[in-house]
Design a protein around this motif. Structure first.
Motif, PDB file in Angstrom:
ATOM      1  N   GLU A  23      38.258  45.840  43.889  1.00 15.02           N
ATOM      2  CA  GLU A  23      39.442  45.449  44.663  1.00 15.02           C
ATOM      3  C   GLU A  23      39.219  44.072  45.252  1.00 15.02           C
ATOM      4  N   PHE A  24      40.226  43.202  45.075  1.00 14.71           N
ATOM      5  CA  PHE A  24      40.065  41.824  45.532  1.00 14.71           C
ATOM      6  C   PHE A  24      41.434  41.162  45.627  1.00 14.71           C
ATOM      7  N   GLU A  25      41.503  40.105  46.421  1.00 14.90           N
ATOM      8  CA  GLU A  25      42.689  39.234  46.421  1.00 14.90           C
ATOM      9  C   GLU A  25      42.467  38.176  45.352  1.00 14.90           C
ATOM     10  N   PHE A  26      42.902  38.477  44.143  1.00 13.24           N
ATOM     11  CA  PHE A  26      42.731  37.536  43.044  1.00 13.24           C
ATOM     12  C   PHE A  26      43.707  36.366  43.189  1.00 13.24           C
ATOM     13  N   PRO A  27      43.263  35.140  42.894  1.00 17.67           N
ATOM     14  CA  PRO A  27      44.213  34.031  42.804  1.00 17.67           C
ATOM     15  C   PRO A  27      45.246  34.318  41.710  1.00 17.67           C
ATOM     16  N   LYS A  28      46.393  33.717  41.837  1.00 17.99           N
ATOM     17  CA  LYS A  28      47.480  33.943  40.878  1.00 17.99           C
ATOM     18  C   LYS A  28      47.057  33.514  39.483  1.00 17.99           C
ATOM     19  N   GLY A  29      47.459  34.309  38.476  1.00 21.08           N
ATOM     20  CA  GLY A  29      47.149  33.951  37.099  1.00 21.08           C
ATOM     21  C   GLY A  29      46.894  35.170  36.242  1.00 21.08           C
ATOM     22  N   MET A  30      46.466  34.928  35.007  1.00 20.34           N
ATOM     23  CA  MET A  30      46.127  35.998  34.073  1.00 20.34           C
ATOM     24  C   MET A  30      44.609  36.074  33.925  1.00 20.34           C
ATOM     25  N   TYR A  31      44.089  37.294  33.839  1.00 21.22           N
ATOM     26  CA  TYR A  31      42.651  37.514  33.772  1.00 21.22           C
ATOM     27  C   TYR A  31      42.290  38.419  32.598  1.00 21.22           C
ATOM     28  N   SER A  32      41.062  38.260  32.133  1.00 20.41           N
ATOM     29  CA  SER A  32      40.528  39.087  31.044  1.00 20.41           C
ATOM     30  C   SER A  32      39.258  39.772  31.533  1.00 20.41           C
ATOM     31  N   LEU A  33      39.098  41.046  31.162  1.00 23.71           N
ATOM     32  CA  LEU A  33      37.925  41.809  31.571  1.00 23.71           C
ATOM     33  C   LEU A  33      37.063  42.129  30.351  1.00 23.71           C
ATOM     34  N   PHE A  34      35.744  41.970  30.514  1.00 23.23           N
ATOM     35  CA  PHE A  34      34.793  42.194  29.429  1.00 23.23           C
ATOM     36  C   PHE A  34      33.622  43.053  29.917  1.00 23.23           C
ATOM     37  N   LYS A  93      41.929  21.681  44.182  1.00 21.91           N
ATOM     38  CA  LYS A  93      41.134  22.304  43.111  1.00 21.91           C
ATOM     39  C   LYS A  93      40.683  23.715  43.494  1.00 21.91           C
ATOM     40  N   LEU A  94      40.669  24.011  44.788  1.00 20.11           N
ATOM     41  CA  LEU A  94      40.260  25.334  45.250  1.00 20.11           C
ATOM     42  C   LEU A  94      41.353  26.367  44.984  1.00 20.11           C
ATOM     43  N   PRO A  95      40.985  27.635  44.774  1.00 21.67           N
ATOM     44  CA  PRO A  95      42.008  28.679  44.613  1.00 21.67           C
ATOM     45  C   PRO A  95      42.894  28.740  45.851  1.00 21.67           C
ATOM     46  N   SER A  96      44.122  29.176  45.665  1.00 23.30           N
ATOM     47  CA  SER A  96      45.058  29.230  46.788  1.00 23.30           C
ATOM     48  C   SER A  96      44.551  30.144  47.905  1.00 23.30           C
ATOM     49  N   ASN A  97      43.735  31.154  47.555  1.00 26.24           N
ATOM     50  CA  ASN A  97      43.228  32.097  48.554  1.00 26.24           C
ATOM     51  C   ASN A  97      41.741  31.876  48.821  1.00 26.24           C
ATOM     52  N   TYR A  98      41.299  30.629  48.736  1.00 29.21           N
ATOM     53  CA  TYR A  98      39.869  30.363  48.901  1.00 29.21           C
ATOM     54  C   TYR A  98      39.372  30.774  50.288  1.00 29.21           C
ATOM     55  N   GLY A 158      38.037  25.365  38.154  1.00 28.96           N
ATOM     56  CA  GLY A 158      38.273  25.908  39.479  1.00 28.96           C
ATOM     57  C   GLY A 158      38.747  27.345  39.448  1.00 28.96           C
ATOM     58  N   GLY A 159      38.796  27.955  38.259  1.00 33.87           N
ATOM     59  CA  GLY A 159      39.225  29.349  38.135  1.00 33.87           C
ATOM     60  C   GLY A 159      38.198  30.306  38.720  1.00 33.87           C
ATOM     61  N   TYR A 216      37.271  37.142  33.960  1.00 37.58           N
ATOM     62  CA  TYR A 216      37.438  35.692  33.826  1.00 37.58           C
ATOM     63  C   TYR A 216      38.924  35.336  33.771  1.00 37.58           C
ATOM     64  N   PRO A 217      39.295  34.130  34.222  1.00 35.67           N
ATOM     65  CA  PRO A 217      40.642  33.644  33.915  1.00 35.67           C
ATOM     66  C   PRO A 217      40.838  33.685  32.401  1.00 35.67           C
ATOM     67  N   SER A 218      42.023  34.044  31.948  1.00 32.16           N
ATOM     68  CA  SER A 218      42.238  34.262  30.519  1.00 32.16           C
ATOM     69  C   SER A 218      42.009  33.009  29.673  1.00 32.16           C
ATOM     70  N   SER A 219      42.100  31.833  30.285  1.00 34.07           N
ATOM     71  CA  SER A 219      41.797  30.613  29.526  1.00 34.07           C
ATOM     72  C   SER A 219      40.333  30.617  29.103  1.00 34.07           C
ATOM     73  N   ILE A 220      39.454  31.104  29.985  1.00 27.45           N
ATOM     74  CA  ILE A 220      38.036  31.218  29.644  1.00 27.45           C
ATOM     75  C   ILE A 220      37.826  32.419  28.737  1.00 27.45           C
ATOM     76  N   GLY A 221      38.548  33.518  29.022  1.00 21.95           N
ATOM     77  CA  GLY A 221      38.449  34.710  28.188  1.00 21.95           C
ATOM     78  C   GLY A 221      38.808  34.437  26.741  1.00 21.95           C
ATOM     79  N   SER A 222      39.813  33.582  26.533  1.00 18.82           N
ATOM     80  CA  SER A 222      40.219  33.239  25.165  1.00 18.82           C
ATOM     81  C   SER A 222      39.100  32.516  24.422  1.00 18.82           C
TER      82      SER A 222
END
Length: 294
Positions: free
Chosen positions: A168-179, A67-72, A117-118, A276-282
């Protein structure tokens, strides 16, 4: 032999009658853990309260590591005090990471969404480059319980409106939304009730605000809209970006501008920028649309 086994199964050890039927608690914890691994964290926690077997199975490290991000580990090294997480079970690491974890002098926070876990991030107004922020004629930092950072930047009036940020960060893999989280008007409490002072609100209905987002790997996004809905905090969607290489640092730059100097604008509270992960952003965009916001 088969008959003897059947009889042994149906009778208790004293041979006094039929034994009870198999129960959930009779399932080996290792089997339960394999099932729990495919559930979301809230469901795992609910089932952990069923009985001892589920409670024991729910603590398995391999469940929570999935459940943890791959780069936790990078997040732990950058944000958390390693001494506080060394030796912790993975479920405790997960719980720790679901709390807001400040870094960069308290101007930024990272946390995990407890349902998915996003990885989520926020940059306070004090972590942004705001044109004119040091001139009290234009801007002030005000304390408020309505911000996770307990302070927001309040614009009284200005001609050149520009806010820039980078992260700047090592983001976990995926799509993100900025607000950007913004509010027209300055809210406070009076006689225990929330009230909003709209005295300085002006200029936002003449020209739209422009939002921009770029990433270090060449992605770009832009949008624009009029600021509205006085007295309510609104998440304004800047754009989306994709992370394909989670083991590499990615720098994102973003901005919000309204630099038409033919008129002044004011009466705006700037809380923070959120990633946010785009699933939450949506879901945020859907709520904004339902509320008639942007």
């Amino acid at each position: 032999m088969g008959a003897n086994l059947s009889c042994a199964t149906l009778c208790d050890t004293n041979g006094e009658g039929p034994s009870s039927k198999p129960r959930l608690g009779d399932i080996p914890e290792s089997c339960l853990a394999l099932v729990l691994m495919h559930l979301d964290p809230p469901d795992i926690c609910k089932l952990a309260r069923l009985n001892r077997a589920f409670h024991g199975a729910s603590s398995a490290d391999f469940i929570w590591e999935s459940k943890l991000p791959s780069n936790y580990k990078f997040i732990c090294e950058k944000v958390l005090d390693e001494k506080t997480v060394v030796g912790l079970e993975k479920k405790d690491v997960y719980a720790r990471m679901c709390r807001p974890n400040p870094f960069d002098g308290g101007t930024k926070e990272v946390w995990l969404d407890k349902n998915t876990g996003g990885a989520c991030f926020s940059i306070s107004s004090k972590g942004l480059a705001i044109t004119g922020i040091d001139d009290r004629r234009y801007w002030n930092h005000i304390s408020t319980e309505e911000s996770r950072f307990h302070t927001v930047a309040y614009l009284q009036q200005i001609w050149w409106f520009e806010i820039d940020g980078e992260f700047e960060f090592e983001f976990p893999k995926g799509m993100y939304s900025l607000f950007f989280r913004l509010q027209l008007g300055r809210s406070s409490k009076r006689m225990g009730r929330r009230v909003c002072n709209s005295e300085h609100i002006h200029g936002w209905d003449i020209k739209p605000v422009r939002f921009q987002l770029t990433t270090s790997d060449g992605q770009r996004a832009a949008s624009k809209c009029f600021l509205d809905n006085p007295g309510n905090w609104v998440y304004y969607h800047v754009g989306d970006f994709v992370v394909d290489r989670p083991s590499e640092l990615m720098k994102i730059k973003f901005s919000m501008t309204q630099i038409d100097c033919t008129h002044t604008k004011g009466g705006l509270c700037v809380d923070a920028a959120f990633v946010y992960p785009s699933s939450i952003g949506s879901e945020i965009c859907k709520m904004n649309k339902h509320a008639g916001q942007h």
